[in-house]
Design an enzyme around this catalytic site. Structure first.
Site, mmCIF file in Angstrom:
data_model
loop_
_atom_site.group_PDB
_atom_site.id
_atom_site.type_symbol
_atom_site.label_atom_id
_atom_site.label_comp_id
_atom_site.label_asym_id
_atom_site.label_seq_id
_atom_site.Cartn_x
_atom_site.Cartn_y
_atom_site.Cartn_z
ATOM 1 N N ASN A 87 3.175 -10.327 -3.157
ATOM 2 C CA ASN A 87 3.043 -8.877 -3.284
ATOM 3 C C ASN A 87 2.850 -8.452 -4.749
ATOM 4 O O ASN A 87 3.493 -8.965 -5.648
ATOM 5 C CB ASN A 87 4.316 -8.233 -2.717
ATOM 6 C CG ASN A 87 4.119 -6.798 -2.313
ATOM 7 O OD1 ASN A 87 3.470 -6.025 -3.009
ATOM 8 N ND2 ASN A 87 4.686 -6.434 -1.185
ATOM 9 N N GLN A 97 4.321 -0.972 8.887
ATOM 10 C CA GLN A 97 4.172 0.482 8.793
ATOM 11 C C GLN A 97 2.766 0.747 9.363
ATOM 12 O O GLN A 97 1.760 0.504 8.705
ATOM 13 C CB GLN A 97 4.322 0.935 7.343
ATOM 14 C CG GLN A 97 5.653 0.402 6.761
ATOM 15 C CD GLN A 97 6.200 1.219 5.612
ATOM 16 O OE1 GLN A 97 7.078 2.060 5.823
ATOM 17 N NE2 GLN A 97 5.701 0.987 4.413
ATOM 18 N N GLY A 101 4.120 5.505 6.859
ATOM 19 C CA GLY A 101 4.305 4.975 5.501
ATOM 20 C C GLY A 101 3.261 3.959 5.076
ATOM 21 O O GLY A 101 3.343 3.417 3.974
ATOM 22 N N GLN A 102 2.263 3.708 5.927
ATOM 23 C CA GLN A 102 1.228 2.729 5.559
ATOM 24 C C GLN A 102 0.356 3.299 4.443
ATOM 25 O O GLN A 102 -0.175 4.403 4.568
ATOM 26 C CB GLN A 102 0.368 2.402 6.784
ATOM 27 C CG GLN A 102 -0.662 1.313 6.517
ATOM 28 C CD GLN A 102 -1.511 1.008 7.764
ATOM 29 O OE1 GLN A 102 -1.695 1.869 8.628
ATOM 30 N NE2 GLN A 102 -2.007 -0.200 7.844
ATOM 31 N N THR A 103 0.238 2.540 3.364
ATOM 32 C CA THR A 103 -0.604 2.994 2.249
ATOM 33 C C THR A 103 -1.881 2.169 2.134
ATOM 34 O O THR A 103 -2.859 2.641 1.562
ATOM 35 C CB THR A 103 0.154 2.906 0.904
ATOM 36 O OG1 THR A 103 0.596 1.562 0.709
ATOM 37 C CG2 THR A 103 1.340 3.843 0.877
ATOM 38 N N VAL A 104 -1.867 0.954 2.649
ATOM 39 C CA VAL A 104 -3.075 0.125 2.634
ATOM 40 C C VAL A 104 -3.585 0.029 4.076
ATOM 41 O O VAL A 104 -2.896 -0.518 4.946
ATOM 42 C CB VAL A 104 -2.775 -1.286 2.060
ATOM 43 C CG1 VAL A 104 -4.028 -2.143 2.081
ATOM 44 C CG2 VAL A 104 -2.223 -1.185 0.631
ATOM 45 N N HIS A 157 -4.955 -1.629 6.269
ATOM 46 C CA HIS A 157 -5.308 -2.987 6.728
ATOM 47 C C HIS A 157 -4.009 -3.540 7.306
ATOM 48 O O HIS A 157 -3.030 -3.676 6.552
ATOM 49 C CB HIS A 157 -5.801 -3.807 5.522
ATOM 50 C CG HIS A 157 -6.170 -5.215 5.829
ATOM 51 N ND1 HIS A 157 -6.984 -5.955 4.999
ATOM 52 C CD2 HIS A 157 -5.841 -6.034 6.852
ATOM 53 C CE1 HIS A 157 -7.151 -7.169 5.510
ATOM 54 N NE2 HIS A 157 -6.449 -7.246 6.628
ATOM 55 N N HIS A 160 -0.723 -5.080 8.232
ATOM 56 C CA HIS A 160 0.050 -6.114 7.542
ATOM 57 C C HIS A 160 1.523 -5.995 7.873
ATOM 58 O O HIS A 160 2.031 -4.896 8.105
ATOM 59 C CB HIS A 160 -0.135 -6.032 6.017
ATOM 60 C CG HIS A 160 0.190 -4.704 5.430
ATOM 61 N ND1 HIS A 160 -0.667 -3.623 5.497
ATOM 62 C CD2 HIS A 160 1.290 -4.258 4.767
ATOM 63 C CE1 HIS A 160 -0.117 -2.583 4.902
ATOM 64 N NE2 HIS A 160 1.083 -2.940 4.458
ATOM 65 N N HIS A 213 5.307 -6.713 6.466
ATOM 66 C CA HIS A 213 6.161 -7.017 5.319
ATOM 67 C C HIS A 213 7.219 -8.013 5.774
ATOM 68 O O HIS A 213 7.834 -7.816 6.833
ATOM 69 C CB HIS A 213 6.905 -5.759 4.848
ATOM 70 C CG HIS A 213 6.021 -4.660 4.359
ATOM 71 N ND1 HIS A 213 5.832 -4.394 3.030
ATOM 72 C CD2 HIS A 213 5.274 -3.740 5.028
ATOM 73 C CE1 HIS A 213 5.018 -3.358 2.889
ATOM 74 N NE2 HIS A 213 4.659 -2.939 4.088
HETATM 75 P P1 AMP Z 1 2.296 -0.289 3.049
HETATM 76 O O1 AMP Z 1 2.838 0.835 2.216
HETATM 77 O O2 AMP Z 1 3.152 -0.620 4.257
HETATM 78 O O3 AMP Z 1 0.845 -0.076 3.403
HETATM 79 O O4 AMP Z 1 2.392 -1.572 2.142
HETATM 80 C C1 AMP Z 1 1.450 -1.892 1.154
HETATM 81 C C2 AMP Z 1 1.986 -3.080 0.423
HETATM 82 O O5 AMP Z 1 0.910 -3.696 -0.242
HETATM 83 C C3 AMP Z 1 3.028 -2.765 -0.647
HETATM 84 O O6 AMP Z 1 4.122 -3.665 -0.507
HETATM 85 C C4 AMP Z 1 2.273 -2.980 -1.955
HETATM 86 O O7 AMP Z 1 3.125 -3.418 -2.987
HETATM 87 C C5 AMP Z 1 1.300 -4.057 -1.532
HETATM 88 N N1 AMP Z 1 0.068 -4.161 -2.316
HETATM 89 C C6 AMP Z 1 -0.755 -3.171 -2.719
HETATM 90 N N2 AMP Z 1 -1.819 -3.652 -3.368
HETATM 91 C C7 AMP Z 1 -1.678 -5.011 -3.379
HETATM 92 C C8 AMP Z 1 -2.424 -6.091 -3.919
HETATM 93 N N3 AMP Z 1 -3.567 -5.896 -4.588
HETATM 94 N N4 AMP Z 1 -1.952 -7.334 -3.756
HETATM 95 C C9 AMP Z 1 -0.796 -7.540 -3.083
HETATM 96 N N5 AMP Z 1 -0.047 -6.586 -2.557
HETATM 97 C C10 AMP Z 1 -0.468 -5.330 -2.706
#
Ligand code: AMP
Length: 153
Positions: A26, A82, A88-91, A93, A95, A97
């Site tokens: 991470n 998330q 709470g999902q920010t990315v 894609h 995944h 945790h």
């Molecule tokens: P979420 O908020 O559930 O979408 O989680 C996004 C996660 O991705 C968080 O734990 C971030 O720290 C992690 N993250 C964001 N950008 C990267 C990256 N380039 N490489 C690895 N982890 C990342």
């Protein structure tokens, strides 16, 4: 090079490969050993995965969790998806945790969810959470990789 939503992921960040998933270290772990299991296909939601992909994600999280719990001297795991921005999902894609836990890591156990939401609840060891360098991520990934038999592609 791999894709994690909009982010480019270097091979050095990847410590685990299964048929449908990757294990990544991470950029901003909320605790030591906080890693991610991502689908190889870039799709936003859990519902976008096939049954085989979803099964593989869970089995990958199980294998990875066993290793990080032990290697980071922990005794439990928080394993979370998330699934969508309001959760709470920010990315965007899908995944999972995988977060090693131990007694007293947060003052209140469920504070971890605020931390995941970026509310910066300070962990009891008071460590600040900053983006890590490529080198730091590579070192962790190199440490974890030998624990797994990976499927190459
Ligand atoms: P979420 O908020 O559930 O979408 O989680 C996004 C996660 O991705 C968080 O734990 C971030 O720290 C992690 N993250 C964001 N950008 C990267 C990256 N380039 N490489 C690895 N982890 C990342």
């Amino acid at each position: 090079m791999y894709q994690f939503g909009p982010h480019k992921i270097t091979e050095s960040q990847v410590f685990f490969k299964s048929k449908y998933c990757l294990g990544l270290v991470n950029l901003k772990p909320i605790t030591p050993g906080h890693v991610l299991v991502i689908s190889r296909r870039v799709v936003p939601r859990l519902r976008d995965l096939s049954a085989e992909e979803a099964t593989d994600m869970m089995l990958s999280a199980q294998k990875i969790g066993n290793v990080v719990e032990k290697e980071y001297q922990c005794t439990s795991l928080t394993t979370v998806i998330q699934d969508g921005p309001q959760a709470g999902q920010t990315v965007p894609h899908v995944h999972m945790h995988v977060i090693p836990r131990k007694i007293g890591d947060w003052a209140n156990n469920d504070d971890i969810y605020d931390e995941l939401a970026g509310k910066n609840k300070i962990r009891v060891d008071n460590e600040e959470r900053l983006p890590r360098s490529e080198q730091e991520m590579k070192e962790e990934s190199d440490m974890l990789r030998p624990f797994f038999t990976s499927i190459e592609e």
